[in-house]
Structure formats: structure tokens, C-alpha cells
Motif scaffolding. Structure first.
Motif, mmCIF file in Angstrom:
data_model
loop_
_atom_site.group_PDB
_atom_site.id
_atom_site.type_symbol
_atom_site.label_atom_id
_atom_site.label_comp_id
_atom_site.label_asym_id
_atom_site.label_seq_id
_atom_site.Cartn_x
_atom_site.Cartn_y
_atom_site.Cartn_z
ATOM 1 N N CYS A 91 72.093 33.917 12.792
ATOM 2 C CA CYS A 91 73.084 33.575 13.815
ATOM 3 C C CYS A 91 72.396 33.637 15.177
ATOM 4 C CB CYS A 91 74.275 34.532 13.775
ATOM 5 S SG CYS A 91 75.493 34.217 15.085
ATOM 6 N N ILE A 92 72.344 32.506 15.875
ATOM 7 C CA ILE A 92 71.761 32.443 17.217
ATOM 8 C C ILE A 92 72.898 32.496 18.235
ATOM 9 C CG2 ILE A 92 70.372 31.082 18.818
ATOM 10 C CD1 ILE A 92 69.073 29.738 16.409
ATOM 11 N N ASP A 93 72.806 33.436 19.162
ATOM 12 C CA ASP A 93 73.823 33.595 20.191
ATOM 13 C C ASP A 93 73.193 33.415 21.568
ATOM 14 O OD1 ASP A 93 76.010 34.231 21.729
ATOM 15 O OD2 ASP A 93 75.823 36.393 21.446
ATOM 16 N N PRO A 94 73.214 32.178 22.103
ATOM 17 C CA PRO A 94 72.718 31.979 23.467
ATOM 18 C C PRO A 94 73.641 32.699 24.454
ATOM 19 C CG PRO A 94 72.870 29.891 22.267
ATOM 20 C CD PRO A 94 73.638 30.905 21.496
ATOM 21 N N GLY A 95 73.085 33.568 25.274
ATOM 22 C CA GLY A 95 73.925 34.388 26.153
ATOM 23 C C GLY A 95 74.757 33.567 27.129
ATOM 24 N N HIS A 96 75.983 34.068 27.379
ATOM 25 C CA HIS A 96 76.925 33.464 28.330
ATOM 26 C C HIS A 96 77.320 32.067 27.836
ATOM 27 C CE1 HIS A 96 75.956 36.909 30.854
ATOM 28 N NE2 HIS A 96 74.670 36.640 30.602
ATOM 29 N N GLY A 97 77.547 31.121 28.744
ATOM 30 C CA GLY A 97 77.930 29.777 28.327
ATOM 31 C C GLY A 97 79.358 29.429 28.689
ATOM 32 N N TYR A 98 79.668 28.160 28.577
ATOM 33 C CA TYR A 98 80.952 27.603 28.992
ATOM 34 C C TYR A 98 81.177 27.913 30.476
ATOM 35 C CZ TYR A 98 81.708 26.851 24.008
ATOM 36 O OH TYR A 98 81.580 26.430 22.707
ATOM 37 N N ASP A 99 82.282 28.548 30.807
ATOM 38 C CA ASP A 99 82.570 28.845 32.211
ATOM 39 C C ASP A 99 81.964 30.169 32.667
ATOM 40 O OD1 ASP A 99 83.966 26.495 32.659
ATOM 41 O OD2 ASP A 99 85.867 27.332 31.974
#
Length: 311
Positions: A115-123
Motif C-alpha cells: 500500500c503506497i500512501d503519498p502524504g497529504h493530497g487533494y485539498d
């Protein structure tokens, strides 16, 4: 003197009174029902006998049909084969065969899933510094995350991502900030049950001279933490090899118990969080915006997975 007695006459049967009309009719009804009952009994016997005859005829017909079929399968001049076949010479002996087994073929083994979780994102843009210009931390982490996804897929891993874009979905409420918070990210990972969780971030610090990559993991007091420590060290080693021109060697950072980052504390699988550099440092920030450098980091993270899990 003898007296003369006349011979005694037998008593007469009492006279039957004639039947009344009603009694006669009841008597006739009784006789009619008796005859009808007897007729039904005889009819039932006849039906049972007929069924028995029909069944016997069917059984005989089936037996004759089977017998004629068996006879037809043999040549007219043949006799039944002996119960023991003559043994063939070894050079021409028929191979021994066993009946085919109707077993279900084994399913393909489950691939190792990351599972890759790119930090932050969207708004949630994450860190934003003068050195990143118009870009933000979430732009960098997503770019590295997508490159890492492609590299892991090419190596035969299964991959899931907490998000693959920073654009809010079309059905997001208009005029509201769209966030995919930490609780949702960890719940998503736990529901999909990957084998490993990798969170990618950028760091900042008030002192702009601080720089370099760091690999964080959670240790739990009273438990054997050697396994997760070794996994985290694999990523430090892979980053060290990939970033040979880095001013600061990547560091291994242990976070004990509740002092660990939220995502490390709340996923059910082994997890590390990688800070790829400091957006507050001009050198690190310039690297973070460089696509070739992003690719080197993604390659190092893929190598870290290989080192840790021997794929």
C-alpha cells in the motif's frame, strides 16, 4: 287308576311382526351398502393384481434388454475372456495407469501487496515553502508514489494506493474542502489488508540547513521489534545507495509507542514512513522538484521493498 295325558307339543316360535315401511327401507339400504362394500374390496384386489403384473412385465423387459445388449457387444464367435489376462513381455507391457483424479487445481499464490500512501493530497497541500515555488509537498509525494507504483508492478508486486490524483472527485461537495484524512487512510489500508504500508512525505524545519532523507518506524515497548527495525534499515540502505551525491546520509528514526506518527500506530501491517527530504532546505527542495531525482528515490524505495521481503 291311570290318568291319560296328551303328548306335550313343542312351543311355537313367536310370530314375527311384519316390518314397517321404514324398517324395510333401512334394511334394503343396509343390504345395498354391504354389496357396494364387497364390490369395492374385490375391485381393489383386482387393481393390486394388475399393478403387480405390470411391474413384473417391466422388470422382465428390462432384464431381457440388458441381456440382449451385452450379447450384441461380443462377436458372434467369441467367448468371454478369461479372468486373468496373459502377462505381456516386459518390452511390450502396457503402462500401468491410474484413474484420473478430479482434484481442483491449486490457486495461484497471492502476490505480495504494497500500500503506497503519498502524504497529504487533494485539498491538503502539505508543506509549502519558498524553495518549492508554486509546488507543494503533496505534488512531490504523489509524483514519487506513482513512479514507485509502476516500478513495483513491473517487479510483480500487487499495489494499492490511498490516492492516485490530487484532484477531488467529481461528486465532492461543492465549496467544501475535500480531505482524505489520516483515519480514512489507515482504515483503507486495514480493510484491503496489504502486506506492507509505505507512507511518503517531505519534511520541513525552522533551520534551513537541516536536510536529508529519514526513515521512521514504530517500536513497541515490551515486544520484539527486530523485524520492523530490519525492514526500516533496508530502506535506509537502499536510499543510501541511490543518493550517493546526498550531502546528508539517510537516517533511521525509531519512534516508540504512542510517539510514533498516526499512520504507523494505526495500520495492522508492517509500516514505514519515509521523509524524502526537507522542503525547507534549498538543495533538498530543488531535488524534490527534479523528475530524475524523483525517479531515483522511487527506484530506491522499490529496492527497499525487495531488500526487506526478498521478492
Amino acid at each position: 287308576m291311570n290318568s291319560h295325558h296328551p303328548p306335550q307339543q313343542p312351543p311355537r316360535p313367536p310370530q314375527r311382526r311384519p316390518l314397517t315401511r321404514e324398517e324395510w327401507m333401512r334394511y334394503q339400504e343396509y343390504l345395498r351398502k354391504k354389496k357396494q362394500k364387497e364390490l369395492h374390496r374385490k375391485l381393489a384386489i383386482l387393481i393390486c393384481a394388475a399393478l403387480l403384473i405390470i411391474t413384473t412385465v417391466i422388470l422382465i423387459s428390462v432384464a431381457l434388454h440388458r441381456s440382449s445388449h451385452d450379447d450384441a457387444s461380443l462377436p458372434a464367435d467369441s467367448t468371454p475372456a478369461a479372468t486373468t489376462d496373459p502377462k505381456l513381455p516386459e518390452s511390450t507391457a502396457a503402462p500401468q495407469t491410474t484413474p484420473a483424479e478430479t482434484t481442483v487445481p491449486p490457486s495461484a499464490p497471492k502476490k505480495f501487496t504494497v500500500c503506497i500512501d503519498p502524504g497529504h493530497g487533494y485539498d491538503d497541500p502539505g508543506a509549502s515553502t519558498e524553495y518549492l515555488g508554486t509546488y507543494t509537498e503533496s505534488d512531490v509525494t504523489l509524483a514519487i508514489g506513482l513512479k514507485l507504483r509502476d516500478k513495483l508492478l513491473a517487479r510483480g508486486y500487487d499495489v494499492i494506493m490511498t490516492h492516485e490524483t490530487n484532484t477531488p472527485p467529481a461528486d465532492a461537495p461543492a465549496g467544501e474542502q475535500y480531505l482524505f484524512g489520516l483515519a480514512k487512510r489507515t482504515a483503507y489500508a486495514n480493510e484491503n489488508e496489504p502486506d506492507f504500508y509505505l507512507s511518503i512525505h517531505g519534511d520541513t524545519f525552522e533551520d534551513p540547513s537541516v536536510q536529508g532523507a529519514r526513515v521512521y518506524f514504530q517500536s513497541i515497548t515490551g515486544k520484539d521489534n527486530s523485524s520492523i527495525t530490519a525492514v526500516a534499515q533496508c530502506f535506509v540502505d537502499a536510499l543510501t545507495v541511490a543518493l550517493t551525491d546526498a550531502v546528508k546520509t539517510p537516517l533511521l528514526k525509531e519512534m516508540a509507542d504512542e510517539n510514533a506518527y498516526y499512520v504507523l500506530r494505526n495500520v495492522d501491517m508492517p509500516a514505514v514512513l519515509v521523509e524524502v527530504g526537507f522542503a525547507s532546505n534549498p538543495t533538498d527542495a530543488a531535488n524534490m522538484l527534479n523528475e530524475a531525482w524523483q525517479d531515483r528515490v522511487a527506484e530506491a524505495l522499490a529496492n527497499g521493498v525487495d531488500r526487506a521481503y526478498g521478492h
